[in-house]
Design a protein around this motif. Structure first.
Motif, PDB file in Angstrom:
ATOM      1  N   PRO A  10      31.557  29.560  50.165  1.00  0.00           N
ATOM      2  CA  PRO A  10      30.844  30.404  49.196  1.00  0.00           C
ATOM      3  C   PRO A  10      31.675  30.673  47.949  1.00  0.00           C
ATOM      4  CG  PRO A  10      31.669  31.732  51.025  1.00  0.00           C
ATOM      5  CD  PRO A  10      31.913  30.294  51.392  1.00  0.00           C
ATOM      6  N   GLN A  11      31.038  30.559  46.804  1.00  0.00           N
ATOM      7  CA  GLN A  11      31.700  30.869  45.535  1.00  0.00           C
ATOM      8  C   GLN A  11      31.447  32.340  45.213  1.00  0.00           C
ATOM      9  OE1 GLN A  11      33.559  28.906  43.595  1.00  0.00           O
ATOM     10  NE2 GLN A  11      33.264  26.922  44.598  1.00  0.00           N
ATOM     11  N   ILE A  12      32.480  33.152  45.309  1.00  0.00           N
ATOM     12  CA  ILE A  12      32.330  34.585  45.073  1.00  0.00           C
ATOM     13  C   ILE A  12      33.184  34.984  43.875  1.00  0.00           C
ATOM     14  CG2 ILE A  12      32.637  36.902  46.033  1.00  0.00           C
ATOM     15  CD1 ILE A  12      32.287  35.670  48.808  1.00  0.00           C
ATOM     16  N   ASN A  13      32.537  35.505  42.868  1.00  0.00           N
ATOM     17  CA  ASN A  13      33.244  35.970  41.673  1.00  0.00           C
ATOM     18  C   ASN A  13      32.830  37.408  41.378  1.00  0.00           C
ATOM     19  OD1 ASN A  13      34.611  33.412  40.740  1.00  0.00           O
ATOM     20  ND2 ASN A  13      32.481  32.712  40.772  1.00  0.00           N
ATOM     21  N   ILE A  14      33.799  38.226  40.995  1.00  0.00           N
ATOM     22  CA  ILE A  14      33.534  39.624  40.657  1.00  0.00           C
ATOM     23  C   ILE A  14      34.070  39.872  39.245  1.00  0.00           C
ATOM     24  CG2 ILE A  14      33.940  42.030  41.295  1.00  0.00           C
ATOM     25  CD1 ILE A  14      34.433  41.101  44.150  1.00  0.00           C
ATOM     26  N   PRO A  15      33.241  40.422  38.360  1.00  0.00           N
ATOM     27  CA  PRO A  15      33.692  40.690  36.991  1.00  0.00           C
ATOM     28  C   PRO A  15      34.965  41.535  36.957  1.00  0.00           C
ATOM     29  CG  PRO A  15      31.326  41.016  37.175  1.00  0.00           C
ATOM     30  CD  PRO A  15      31.831  40.815  38.581  1.00  0.00           C
TER      31      PRO A  15
ATOM     32  N   ALA B 113      50.751  34.470  49.153  1.00  0.00           N
ATOM     33  CA  ALA B 113      50.153  35.787  48.934  1.00  0.00           C
ATOM     34  C   ALA B 113      49.098  35.666  47.837  1.00  0.00           C
ATOM     35  CB  ALA B 113      51.216  36.802  48.538  1.00  0.00           C
ATOM     36  N   PHE B 114      47.839  35.659  48.243  1.00  0.00           N
ATOM     37  CA  PHE B 114      46.734  35.676  47.286  1.00  0.00           C
ATOM     38  C   PHE B 114      46.460  37.144  46.947  1.00  0.00           C
ATOM     39  CE2 PHE B 114      46.179  31.901  49.888  1.00  0.00           C
ATOM     40  CZ  PHE B 114      45.913  30.913  48.955  1.00  0.00           C
ATOM     41  N   VAL B 115      46.485  37.494  45.665  1.00  0.00           N
ATOM     42  CA  VAL B 115      46.286  38.892  45.286  1.00  0.00           C
ATOM     43  C   VAL B 115      45.126  39.027  44.308  1.00  0.00           C
ATOM     44  CG1 VAL B 115      48.720  39.486  45.661  1.00  0.00           C
ATOM     45  CG2 VAL B 115      47.960  38.795  43.376  1.00  0.00           C
ATOM     46  N   ALA B 116      44.443  40.161  44.425  1.00  0.00           N
ATOM     47  CA  ALA B 116      43.386  40.505  43.472  1.00  0.00           C
ATOM     48  C   ALA B 116      43.977  41.453  42.447  1.00  0.00           C
ATOM     49  CB  ALA B 116      42.220  41.166  44.204  1.00  0.00           C
ATOM     50  N   LYS B 117      43.715  41.190  41.177  1.00  0.00           N
ATOM     51  CA  LYS B 117      44.276  42.030  40.121  1.00  0.00           C
ATOM     52  C   LYS B 117      43.182  42.562  39.191  1.00  0.00           C
ATOM     53  CE  LYS B 117      48.981  40.162  39.728  1.00  0.00           C
ATOM     54  NZ  LYS B 117      50.007  39.651  38.788  1.00  0.00           N
TER      55      LYS B 117
ATOM     56  N   ILE C  11      38.698  37.386  47.703  1.00  0.00           N
ATOM     57  CA  ILE C  11      40.054  36.845  47.918  1.00  0.00           C
ATOM     58  C   ILE C  11      40.023  35.754  48.977  1.00  0.00           C
ATOM     59  CG2 ILE C  11      42.454  37.369  48.477  1.00  0.00           C
ATOM     60  CD1 ILE C  11      41.898  40.298  47.812  1.00  0.00           C
ATOM     61  N   ILE C  12      39.319  36.019  50.084  1.00  0.00           N
ATOM     62  CA  ILE C  12      39.261  35.049  51.183  1.00  0.00           C
ATOM     63  C   ILE C  12      38.622  33.742  50.718  1.00  0.00           C
ATOM     64  CG2 ILE C  12      38.323  34.572  53.480  1.00  0.00           C
ATOM     65  CD1 ILE C  12      38.388  37.692  53.906  1.00  0.00           C
ATOM     66  N   SER C  13      37.523  33.843  49.971  1.00  0.00           N
ATOM     67  CA  SER C  13      36.835  32.623  49.514  1.00  0.00           C
ATOM     68  C   SER C  13      37.720  31.806  48.578  1.00  0.00           C
ATOM     69  CB  SER C  13      35.506  32.978  48.838  1.00  0.00           C
ATOM     70  OG  SER C  13      35.710  33.630  47.598  1.00  0.00           O
ATOM     71  N   LYS C  14      38.437  32.482  47.678  1.00  0.00           N
ATOM     72  CA  LYS C  14      39.327  31.769  46.751  1.00  0.00           C
ATOM     73  C   LYS C  14      40.482  31.116  47.517  1.00  0.00           C
ATOM     74  CE  LYS C  14      37.121  33.175  43.036  1.00  0.00           C
ATOM     75  NZ  LYS C  14      36.198  32.264  42.331  1.00  0.00           N
ATOM     76  N   ALA C  15      40.967  31.811  48.543  1.00  0.00           N
ATOM     77  CA  ALA C  15      42.051  31.252  49.360  1.00  0.00           C
ATOM     78  C   ALA C  15      41.582  30.006  50.107  1.00  0.00           C
ATOM     79  CB  ALA C  15      42.552  32.305  50.351  1.00  0.00           C
ATOM     80  N   ILE C  16      40.378  30.064  50.656  1.00  0.00           N
ATOM     81  CA  ILE C  16      39.817  28.916  51.374  1.00  0.00           C
ATOM     82  C   ILE C  16      39.709  27.703  50.446  1.00  0.00           C
ATOM     83  CG2 ILE C  16      37.698  28.012  52.422  1.00  0.00           C
ATOM     84  CD1 ILE C  16      37.309  30.786  53.691  1.00  0.00           C
TER      85      ILE C  16
ATOM     86  N   PHE D  81      39.008  50.662  45.834  1.00  0.00           N
ATOM     87  CA  PHE D  81      38.352  49.419  45.404  1.00  0.00           C
ATOM     88  C   PHE D  81      37.560  48.756  46.532  1.00  0.00           C
ATOM     89  CE2 PHE D  81      41.810  49.931  42.342  1.00  0.00           C
ATOM     90  CZ  PHE D  81      41.157  49.677  41.147  1.00  0.00           C
ATOM     91  N   ARG D  82      37.423  49.434  47.648  1.00  0.00           N
ATOM     92  CA  ARG D  82      36.693  48.850  48.775  1.00  0.00           C
ATOM     93  C   ARG D  82      35.182  48.937  48.571  1.00  0.00           C
ATOM     94  NH1 ARG D  82      40.649  51.375  53.509  1.00  0.00           N
ATOM     95  NH2 ARG D  82      42.494  50.178  52.881  1.00  0.00           N
ATOM     96  N   ARG D  83      34.452  48.208  49.422  1.00  0.00           N
ATOM     97  CA  ARG D  83      32.988  48.137  49.395  1.00  0.00           C
ATOM     98  C   ARG D  83      32.465  47.508  48.098  1.00  0.00           C
ATOM     99  NH1 ARG D  83      31.118  50.787  53.767  1.00  0.00           N
ATOM    100  NH2 ARG D  83      32.441  52.388  54.699  1.00  0.00           N
ATOM    101  N   ARG D  84      33.279  46.651  47.496  1.00  0.00           N
ATOM    102  CA  ARG D  84      32.853  45.922  46.295  1.00  0.00           C
ATOM    103  C   ARG D  84      32.883  44.407  46.506  1.00  0.00           C
ATOM    104  NH1 ARG D  84      35.976  49.057  41.304  1.00  0.00           N
ATOM    105  NH2 ARG D  84      35.867  51.183  42.153  1.00  0.00           N
ATOM    106  N   GLY D  85      33.176  43.984  47.735  1.00  0.00           N
ATOM    107  CA  GLY D  85      33.238  42.555  48.034  1.00  0.00           C
ATOM    108  C   GLY D  85      34.543  41.900  47.643  1.00  0.00           C
ATOM    109  N   ILE D  86      35.588  42.699  47.374  1.00  0.00           N
ATOM    110  CA  ILE D  86      36.853  42.132  46.905  1.00  0.00           C
ATOM    111  C   ILE D  86      37.553  41.332  47.999  1.00  0.00           C
ATOM    112  CG2 ILE D  86      39.170  42.707  46.059  1.00  0.00           C
ATOM    113  CD1 ILE D  86      37.826  45.067  44.555  1.00  0.00           C
ATOM    114  N   ALA D  87      37.532  41.834  49.230  1.00  0.00           N
ATOM    115  CA  ALA D  87      38.159  41.094  50.330  1.00  0.00           C
ATOM    116  C   ALA D  87      37.497  39.726  50.494  1.00  0.00           C
ATOM    117  CB  ALA D  87      38.063  41.891  51.626  1.00  0.00           C
TER     118      ALA D  87
END
Length: 222
Positions: free
Chosen positions: A54-59, A101-105, A157-162, A148-154
């Motif tokens: 899945p391609q997941i992007n968050i603004p 270490a994949f990080v969300a910024k 990160i997982i999808s980008k790592a995959i 920052f939870r409940r916004r689909g961030i986890a």
């Protein structure tokens, strides 16, 4: 030995000063307990990376790979509030292990991460290193700051790592999640992870017992 004694002496003084003598006693009892006995149970999950990703992007959320120094510094900075994210035993055991270490910024500040091991994975719950096949990656930890939870961030990160791991020749990824962590189980299963077994672990002093061998469980998934 002298340096070791000095470290624990000053560490104890710091705990008493910041948190009180009762906290020092509680932590001391806990340390003694885990030296003698430890047990846990987790569900193991896997995902083939050649399946649809899945391609997941968050603004305004940027997913990047952090340097080891940047990542460790961030963990240390947040360990007072979230002590489980920076465990000295784990840091020392894994410092020389290959990991990503994949990080969300947001605005160049880390707000969450996904820690992935390759070749060798240290599993803190078992205090054990396991060898990974060359095409297998292992997720050691996932974390997002509470605000920052409940916004689909986890999931992001997982999808980008995959996607990254697939591009770099990996074909499978594994993780293990305690049965009580329903939120994490939902996150991973929604991204195509499937359960492949349960492992109960028991340690008495240095004697370790597994209901299933983690390395054999990984190799059994073809």
């Amino acid at each position: 030995m002298k340096n070791c004694f000095s470290y624990y002496y000053y560490k104890s003084k710091e705990i008493v000063k910041k948190e009180g003598f009762s906290t020092l006693i509680k932590k001391g009892i806990y340390k003694i307990k885990i030296l003698i006995y430890a047990t846990n149970k987790a569900i193991w999950f896997y995902r083939f990376l050649n399946n649809t990703i899945p391609q997941i992007n968050i603004p305004n959320i940027k997913i990047v790979i952090a340097s080891q120094s940047e990542f460790e510094a961030w963990l240390q900075q947040h360990q007072t509030k979230f002590p489980w994210i920076y465990v000295e035993q784990e840091v020392l055991a894994t410092r020389n292990d290959p990991k990503i270490a994949f990080v969300a910024k947001v605005n160049d500040k880390i707000i969450g991460y996904l820690k992935v091991a390759v070749k060798n994975a240290y599993i803190l719950d078992y205090d054990t290193h396991i060898k990974l096949p060359s095409d297998v990656a292992f997720i050691q930890d996932t974390f997002v700051l509470p605000e920052f939870r409940r916004r689909g961030i986890a999931k992001c990160i997982i999808s980008k790592a995959i996607i990254y791991l697939k591009r770099h020749g990996y074909s499978k990824i594994f993780c293990h999640i305690p049965q009580w962590n329903i939120a994490s189980i939902h996150t991973y299963t929604s991204l195509g992870f499937k359960p492949c077994g349960n492992i109960r672990f028991l340690r008495i002093f240095k004697w370790k017992i597994y209901t299933k061998n983690p390395e054999k469980l990984i190799k059994a998934i073809q």
